[in-house]
Design a protein around this motif. Structure first.
Motif, PDB file in Angstrom:
ATOM      1  N   ASN A 188     -12.243  -8.209   7.770  1.00 25.83           N
ATOM      2  CA  ASN A 188     -11.113  -9.126   7.617  1.00 25.83           C
ATOM      3  C   ASN A 188      -9.777  -8.428   7.827  1.00 25.83           C
ATOM      4  OD1 ASN A 188     -12.859 -11.254   6.958  1.00 25.83           O
ATOM      5  ND2 ASN A 188     -12.961 -10.539   4.848  1.00 25.83           N
ATOM      6  N   GLN A 189      -9.733  -7.465   8.693  1.00 25.53           N
ATOM      7  CA  GLN A 189      -8.523  -6.676   8.920  1.00 25.53           C
ATOM      8  C   GLN A 189      -7.429  -7.550   9.534  1.00 25.53           C
ATOM      9  OE1 GLN A 189      -9.333  -3.253  11.322  1.00 25.53           O
ATOM     10  NE2 GLN A 189      -7.355  -2.323  10.923  1.00 25.53           N
ATOM     11  N   ILE A 190      -6.218  -7.470   8.962  1.00 23.74           N
ATOM     12  CA  ILE A 190      -5.112  -8.279   9.470  1.00 23.74           C
ATOM     13  C   ILE A 190      -3.918  -7.431   9.884  1.00 23.74           C
ATOM     14  CG2 ILE A 190      -5.750 -10.321   8.129  1.00 23.74           C
ATOM     15  CD1 ILE A 190      -3.452  -9.515   6.187  1.00 23.74           C
ATOM     16  N   ALA A 191      -3.912  -6.154   9.515  1.00 19.10           N
ATOM     17  CA  ALA A 191      -2.764  -5.295   9.791  1.00 19.10           C
ATOM     18  C   ALA A 191      -3.190  -4.072  10.595  1.00 19.10           C
ATOM     19  CB  ALA A 191      -2.106  -4.853   8.491  1.00 19.10           C
ATOM     20  N   CYS A 192      -2.291  -3.644  11.481  1.00 19.94           N
ATOM     21  CA  CYS A 192      -2.557  -2.435  12.256  1.00 19.94           C
ATOM     22  C   CYS A 192      -2.294  -1.203  11.376  1.00 19.94           C
ATOM     23  CB  CYS A 192      -1.690  -2.415  13.514  1.00 19.94           C
ATOM     24  SG  CYS A 192       0.073  -2.262  13.207  1.00 19.94           S
ATOM     25  N   ARG A 193      -2.395  -0.025  11.956  1.00 15.34           N
ATOM     26  CA  ARG A 193      -2.268   1.208  11.178  1.00 15.34           C
ATOM     27  C   ARG A 193      -0.834   1.705  11.036  1.00 15.34           C
ATOM     28  NH1 ARG A 193      -6.896   3.227  14.628  1.00 15.34           N
ATOM     29  NH2 ARG A 193      -8.717   2.488  13.518  1.00 15.34           N
ATOM     30  N   LYS A 194       0.140   1.013  11.622  1.00 16.98           N
ATOM     31  CA  LYS A 194       1.532   1.465  11.517  1.00 16.98           C
ATOM     32  C   LYS A 194       1.956   1.495  10.052  1.00 16.98           C
ATOM     33  CE  LYS A 194       2.855  -0.574  15.897  1.00 16.98           C
ATOM     34  NZ  LYS A 194       3.535  -1.722  16.483  1.00 16.98           N
ATOM     35  N   PRO A 195       2.698   2.523   9.652  1.00 14.77           N
ATOM     36  CA  PRO A 195       3.105   2.628   8.242  1.00 14.77           C
ATOM     37  C   PRO A 195       3.879   1.411   7.733  1.00 14.77           C
ATOM     38  CG  PRO A 195       3.533   4.690   9.385  1.00 14.77           C
ATOM     39  CD  PRO A 195       3.105   3.702  10.428  1.00 14.77           C
ATOM     40  N   GLN A 196       4.770   0.847   8.572  1.00 10.71           N
ATOM     41  CA  GLN A 196       5.553  -0.300   8.098  1.00 10.71           C
ATOM     42  C   GLN A 196       4.662  -1.534   7.901  1.00 10.71           C
ATOM     43  OE1 GLN A 196       6.091   1.219  11.057  1.00 10.71           O
ATOM     44  NE2 GLN A 196       6.565  -0.238  12.680  1.00 10.71           N
ATOM     45  N   CYS A 197       3.630  -1.688   8.707  1.00 10.33           N
ATOM     46  CA  CYS A 197       2.700  -2.805   8.544  1.00 10.33           C
ATOM     47  C   CYS A 197       1.834  -2.610   7.302  1.00 10.33           C
ATOM     48  CB  CYS A 197       1.835  -2.975   9.782  1.00 10.33           C
ATOM     49  SG  CYS A 197       2.781  -3.421  11.247  1.00 10.33           S
ATOM     50  N   GLN A 198       1.412  -1.376   7.058  1.00 15.46           N
ATOM     51  CA  GLN A 198       0.634  -1.089   5.858  1.00 15.46           C
ATOM     52  C   GLN A 198       1.472  -1.316   4.595  1.00 15.46           C
ATOM     53  OE1 GLN A 198      -2.729  -0.365   5.593  1.00 15.46           O
ATOM     54  NE2 GLN A 198      -2.673  -0.998   7.739  1.00 15.46           N
ATOM     55  N   ARG A 199       2.766  -0.945   4.644  1.00 13.92           N
ATOM     56  CA  ARG A 199       3.657  -1.197   3.500  1.00 13.92           C
ATOM     57  C   ARG A 199       3.817  -2.689   3.259  1.00 13.92           C
ATOM     58  NH1 ARG A 199       6.567   3.220   5.470  1.00 13.92           N
ATOM     59  NH2 ARG A 199       7.955   1.850   6.641  1.00 13.92           N
ATOM     60  N   ALA A 200       3.992  -3.462   4.332  1.00  8.02           N
ATOM     61  CA  ALA A 200       4.145  -4.910   4.202  1.00  8.02           C
ATOM     62  C   ALA A 200       2.875  -5.535   3.626  1.00  8.02           C
ATOM     63  CB  ALA A 200       4.472  -5.525   5.555  1.00  8.02           C
ATOM     64  N   LYS A 201       1.718  -5.052   4.074  1.00  9.47           N
ATOM     65  CA  LYS A 201       0.440  -5.562   3.554  1.00  9.47           C
ATOM     66  C   LYS A 201       0.315  -5.268   2.057  1.00  9.47           C
ATOM     67  CE  LYS A 201      -4.473  -4.767   4.036  1.00  9.47           C
ATOM     68  NZ  LYS A 201      -5.435  -3.828   4.543  1.00  9.47           N
ATOM     69  N   LYS A 202       0.683  -4.045   1.659  1.00 11.89           N
ATOM     70  CA  LYS A 202       0.612  -3.676   0.243  1.00 11.89           C
ATOM     71  C   LYS A 202       1.581  -4.519  -0.582  1.00 11.89           C
ATOM     72  CE  LYS A 202       0.999   0.145  -2.986  1.00 11.89           C
ATOM     73  NZ  LYS A 202       1.290   1.550  -3.189  1.00 11.89           N
ATOM     74  N   ALA A 203       2.777  -4.752  -0.045  1.00 11.67           N
ATOM     75  CA  ALA A 203       3.761  -5.568  -0.765  1.00 11.67           C
ATOM     76  C   ALA A 203       3.242  -6.998  -0.955  1.00 11.67           C
ATOM     77  CB  ALA A 203       5.090  -5.583  -0.022  1.00 11.67           C
ATOM     78  N   ASP A 204       2.600  -7.564   0.074  1.00 11.52           N
ATOM     79  CA  ASP A 204       2.001  -8.897  -0.056  1.00 11.52           C
ATOM     80  C   ASP A 204       0.923  -8.905  -1.135  1.00 11.52           C
ATOM     81  OD1 ASP A 204       3.618 -10.001   1.870  1.00 11.52           O
ATOM     82  OD2 ASP A 204       2.086  -9.983   3.447  1.00 11.52           O
ATOM     83  N   TRP A 205       0.087  -7.862  -1.142  1.00 13.27           N
ATOM     84  CA  TRP A 205      -0.971  -7.781  -2.146  1.00 13.27           C
ATOM     85  C   TRP A 205      -0.371  -7.706  -3.550  1.00 13.27           C
ATOM     86  CZ3 TRP A 205      -2.047  -4.141  -5.865  1.00 13.27           C
ATOM     87  CH2 TRP A 205      -3.251  -4.307  -6.552  1.00 13.27           C
ATOM     88  N   GLN A 206       0.682  -6.879  -3.707  1.00  9.66           N
ATOM     89  CA  GLN A 206       1.292  -6.739  -5.030  1.00  9.66           C
ATOM     90  C   GLN A 206       1.931  -8.047  -5.494  1.00  9.66           C
ATOM     91  OE1 GLN A 206       3.692  -3.181  -4.295  1.00  9.66           O
ATOM     92  NE2 GLN A 206       2.429  -2.095  -5.785  1.00  9.66           N
ATOM     93  N   ARG A 207       2.600  -8.772  -4.585  1.00  8.53           N
ATOM     94  CA  ARG A 207       3.183 -10.066  -4.965  1.00  8.53           C
ATOM     95  C   ARG A 207       2.092 -11.028  -5.429  1.00  8.53           C
ATOM     96  NH1 ARG A 207       7.015  -8.848  -1.004  1.00  8.53           N
ATOM     97  NH2 ARG A 207       5.663  -9.543   0.682  1.00  8.53           N
ATOM     98  N   HIS A 208       0.968 -11.052  -4.698  1.00  2.00           N
ATOM     99  CA  HIS A 208      -0.145 -11.918  -5.083  1.00  2.00           C
ATOM    100  C   HIS A 208      -0.705 -11.502  -6.451  1.00  2.00           C
ATOM    101  CE1 HIS A 208      -3.810 -14.250  -4.850  1.00  2.00           C
ATOM    102  NE2 HIS A 208      -4.506 -13.139  -5.079  1.00  2.00           N
ATOM    103  N   LYS A 209      -0.877 -10.205  -6.653  1.00  4.00           N
ATOM    104  CA  LYS A 209      -1.427  -9.691  -7.907  1.00  4.00           C
ATOM    105  C   LYS A 209      -0.504 -10.022  -9.088  1.00  4.00           C
ATOM    106  CE  LYS A 209      -4.731  -6.987  -9.596  1.00  4.00           C
ATOM    107  NZ  LYS A 209      -6.083  -7.470  -9.748  1.00  4.00           N
ATOM    108  N   MET A 210       0.808  -9.898  -8.866  1.00  2.00           N
ATOM    109  CA  MET A 210       1.764 -10.213  -9.939  1.00  2.00           C
ATOM    110  C   MET A 210       1.681 -11.691 -10.333  1.00  2.00           C
ATOM    111  SD  MET A 210       3.611  -7.527 -10.903  1.00  2.00           S
ATOM    112  CE  MET A 210       5.288  -7.914 -11.334  1.00  2.00           C
ATOM    113  N   ARG A 211       1.439 -12.570  -9.363  1.00  2.00           N
ATOM    114  CA  ARG A 211       1.337 -14.001  -9.653  1.00  2.00           C
ATOM    115  C   ARG A 211       0.033 -14.364 -10.341  1.00  2.00           C
ATOM    116  NH1 ARG A 211       3.284 -14.662  -4.315  1.00  2.00           N
ATOM    117  NH2 ARG A 211       1.159 -15.113  -3.652  1.00  2.00           N
ATOM    118  N   THR A 212      -1.040 -13.636 -10.041  1.00  8.38           N
ATOM    119  CA  THR A 212      -2.364 -14.071 -10.498  1.00  8.38           C
ATOM    120  C   THR A 212      -2.964 -13.250 -11.629  1.00  8.38           C
ATOM    121  OG1 THR A 212      -3.441 -12.735  -8.783  1.00  8.38           O
ATOM    122  CG2 THR A 212      -2.925 -15.028  -8.233  1.00  8.38           C
TER     123      THR A 212
END
Length: 148
Positions: free
Chosen positions: A21-45
């Motif tokens: 289910n990979q949605i992000a490439c290996r670029k550091p800025q994309c990995q940071r954005a993916k982590k930020a999305d995960w953290q926002r979801h985790k904070m809500r749930t």
């Protein structure tokens, strides 16, 4: 390997056979954005995660007094952007507390303009000025045309 589109930068990349289910490439800025999305979801749930993050934030703030004042002084554009967004959040909270509609009438045109030569790419905040709606963060990416 199959080429898939990164949801953060819009570039095509080779998918990993180990991550279905990979949605992000290996670029550091994309990995940071993916982590930020995960953290926002985790904070809500997850209330436990949210509580531990709050404790950690308070400990950091206690160990680094004056950091935000210096940051705002060094980054006036970011400070101004935050002031605008905070005004939107305050207005939204005020209307929720009062249980009424906002004071400003809804007169904004909501349909999108159509333009074929739109070239501005990046991350932007759409902030309502006279219409009742929340601030919206959007990513504008160029989708590459793939020819077989």
């Amino acid at each position: 390997m199959e080429k898939i589109l990164c949801v953060y930068c819009g570039d095509l990349f080779d998918s990993s056979p180990r991550h279905k289910n990979q949605i992000a490439c290996r670029k550091p800025q994309c990995q940071r954005a993916k982590k930020a999305d995960w953290q926002r979801h985790k904070m809500r749930t997850d209330p436990d995660y949210k509580a531990s993050q709050e404790i950690s934030r308070k400990q950091w703030a206690k160990a680094n007094p004056g950091y935000w004042k210096k940051y705002r002084h060094k980054n006036p554009r970011k400070a101004e952007r935050n002031r605008v967004l905070q005004a939107v959040r305050n207005r939204k909270a005020k209307s929720k507390d009062a249980g009424t509609e906002m004071d400003t009438p809804l007169i904004a045109k909501m349909d999108a303009s159509k333009s074929d030569n739109f070239q501005i790419l990046g991350q932007f905040w759409i902030i309502p000025v006279i219409a009742k709606m929340d601030a919206l963060k959007v990513n504008i990416v160029k989708v590459p045309t793939c020819y077989p």
